[in-house]
Motif scaffolding. Structure first.
Motif, mmCIF file in Angstrom:
data_model
loop_
_atom_site.group_PDB
_atom_site.id
_atom_site.type_symbol
_atom_site.label_atom_id
_atom_site.label_comp_id
_atom_site.label_asym_id
_atom_site.label_seq_id
_atom_site.Cartn_x
_atom_site.Cartn_y
_atom_site.Cartn_z
ATOM 1 N N GLY A 1 118.514 76.212 88.344
ATOM 2 C CA GLY A 1 118.513 76.844 87.031
ATOM 3 C C GLY A 1 119.707 76.443 86.192
ATOM 4 O O GLY A 1 120.363 75.422 86.421
ATOM 5 N N ILE A 2 120.003 77.279 85.208
ATOM 6 C CA ILE A 2 121.090 76.986 84.272
ATOM 7 C C ILE A 2 122.441 76.946 84.983
ATOM 8 O O ILE A 2 123.261 76.058 84.745
ATOM 9 N N VAL A 3 122.685 77.915 85.871
ATOM 10 C CA VAL A 3 123.984 77.973 86.555
ATOM 11 C C VAL A 3 124.175 76.745 87.436
ATOM 12 O O VAL A 3 125.235 76.097 87.420
ATOM 13 N N GLY A 4 123.157 76.376 88.205
ATOM 14 C CA GLY A 4 123.266 75.200 89.059
ATOM 15 C C GLY A 4 123.454 73.929 88.251
ATOM 16 O O GLY A 4 124.270 73.068 88.602
ATOM 17 N N GLY A 5 122.698 73.813 87.148
ATOM 18 C CA GLY A 5 122.840 72.637 86.286
ATOM 19 C C GLY A 5 124.214 72.553 85.662
ATOM 20 O O GLY A 5 124.810 71.476 85.568
ATOM 21 N N LEU A 6 124.733 73.705 85.247
ATOM 22 C CA LEU A 6 126.062 73.746 84.638
ATOM 23 C C LEU A 6 127.139 73.304 85.626
ATOM 24 O O LEU A 6 128.009 72.487 85.296
ATOM 25 N N ILE A 7 127.057 73.818 86.851
ATOM 26 C CA ILE A 7 128.057 73.456 87.853
ATOM 27 C C ILE A 7 127.977 71.966 88.171
ATOM 28 O O ILE A 7 128.998 71.296 88.373
ATOM 29 N N GLY A 8 126.754 71.426 88.181
ATOM 30 C CA GLY A 8 126.597 69.996 88.414
ATOM 31 C C GLY A 8 127.281 69.166 87.340
ATOM 32 O O GLY A 8 127.905 68.145 87.641
ATOM 33 N N ILE A 9 127.198 69.623 86.087
ATOM 34 C CA ILE A 9 127.867 68.912 84.991
ATOM 35 C C ILE A 9 129.380 69.068 85.095
ATOM 36 O O ILE A 9 130.140 68.104 84.924
ATOM 37 N N LEU A 10 129.837 70.289 85.374
ATOM 38 C CA LEU A 10 131.281 70.546 85.458
ATOM 39 C C LEU A 10 131.934 69.712 86.553
ATOM 40 O O LEU A 10 133.095 69.305 86.436
ATOM 41 N N SER A 11 131.191 69.466 87.638
ATOM 42 C CA SER A 11 131.765 68.717 88.754
ATOM 43 C C SER A 11 131.548 67.211 88.616
ATOM 44 O O SER A 11 132.009 66.438 89.458
ATOM 45 N N GLY A 12 130.834 66.796 87.542
ATOM 46 C CA GLY A 12 130.550 65.377 87.341
ATOM 47 C C GLY A 12 131.540 64.707 86.410
ATOM 48 O O GLY A 12 132.569 65.292 86.038
ATOM 49 N N PRO A 13 131.251 63.478 86.000
ATOM 50 C CA PRO A 13 132.184 62.709 85.153
ATOM 51 C C PRO A 13 132.455 63.349 83.802
ATOM 52 O O PRO A 13 133.561 63.236 83.281
ATOM 53 N N LEU A 14 131.480 64.051 83.218
ATOM 54 C CA LEU A 14 131.724 64.689 81.924
ATOM 55 C C LEU A 14 132.751 65.801 82.056
ATOM 56 O O LEU A 14 133.570 66.016 81.167
ATOM 57 N N GLY A 15 132.692 66.527 83.166
ATOM 58 C CA GLY A 15 133.680 67.574 83.395
ATOM 59 C C GLY A 15 135.080 67.011 83.470
ATOM 60 O O GLY A 15 136.032 67.567 82.927
ATOM 61 N N VAL A 16 135.192 65.862 84.137
ATOM 62 C CA VAL A 16 136.492 65.202 84.237
ATOM 63 C C VAL A 16 136.974 64.735 82.873
ATOM 64 O O VAL A 16 138.142 64.882 82.511
#
Length: 204
Positions: free
Chosen positions: A66-81
């Motif tokens: 869902g939204i929370v899982g997708g958000l965490i995936g983005i935060l931990s990916g290159p965009l988050g960095v």
């Protein structure tokens, strides 16, 4: 209203306590919690420490969706960095006691405010009165932010597409560099072979 709620804590034990209280929160028609996750920033890597998906009792924390899982995936990916690089200290100085809502995008705000070593609770909630969940966090020193869940869903989807495009571009660049390297290496090998035979001819 459906919101994504993020609470960043100064004290780790308080974050765990707040997470525990949300897990046992008595939901009603006024306030529902669909998903909650406890995450930590470890040197730029945002990882899940615990989570609950009330909409899917079979889902464990490693596969929260869902939204929370997708958000965490983005935060931990290159965009988050990218968002967090060089901006965290400035945003951290501006964050303090409890606040509510923001004009910035969630991904940018969270990556710049969730500093290295800090821990946060992220939740997908429906609330008619925000003071109800604010009351849960009241005993703790936490910076609370909210975003409209629909907007976050769109932001996460767009960020996912951008992240995929970045990955494709990086892979294409790496492949081209590899090809160029092999070409250069091939030229060097050819020159070395020619030089070898020139030396042999010169010895005759």
């Amino acid at each position: 209203m459906a919101n994504v709620l993020v609470a960043i804590f100064d004290v780790h034990s308080e974050a765990y306590q707040a997470f525990s209280e949300l897990k046992s929160f008595k939901q009603d028609d006024q306030t529902q919690i669909a998903q909650i996750a406890l995450v930590k920033n470890d040197s730029g890597n945002v990882s899940i420490k615990d989570s609950v998906d009330f909409d899917d009792a079979t889902r464990d924390y490693a596969t929260i969706g869902g939204i929370v899982g997708g958000l965490i995936g983005i935060l931990s990916g290159p965009l988050g960095v990218i968002f967090g690089s060089g901006l965290g200290a400035l945003a951290g100085a501006a964050s303090g006691s409890m606040t509510d809502s923001t004009d910035n995008g969630l991904i940018e705000d969270v990556t710049t405010k969730l500093l290295d070593g800090e821990i946060a609770v992220i939740a997908l909630v429906s609330e008619k009165d925000e003071s109800v969940l604010n009351h849960v966090f009241a005993p703790f020193k936490a910076n609370i932010m909210r975003w409209d869940a629909l907007s976050v869903g769109r932001e996460v989807e767009l960020a996912g597409q951008v992240q995929d495009d970045l990955y494709d571009k990086v892979q294409a660049d790496l492949n081209q560099r590899r090809i160029n390297h092999l070409k250069d290496q091939g030229t060097e090998i050819a020159d070395a072979i020619k030089a070898t035979f020139r030396r042999l001819r010169g010895k005759k």
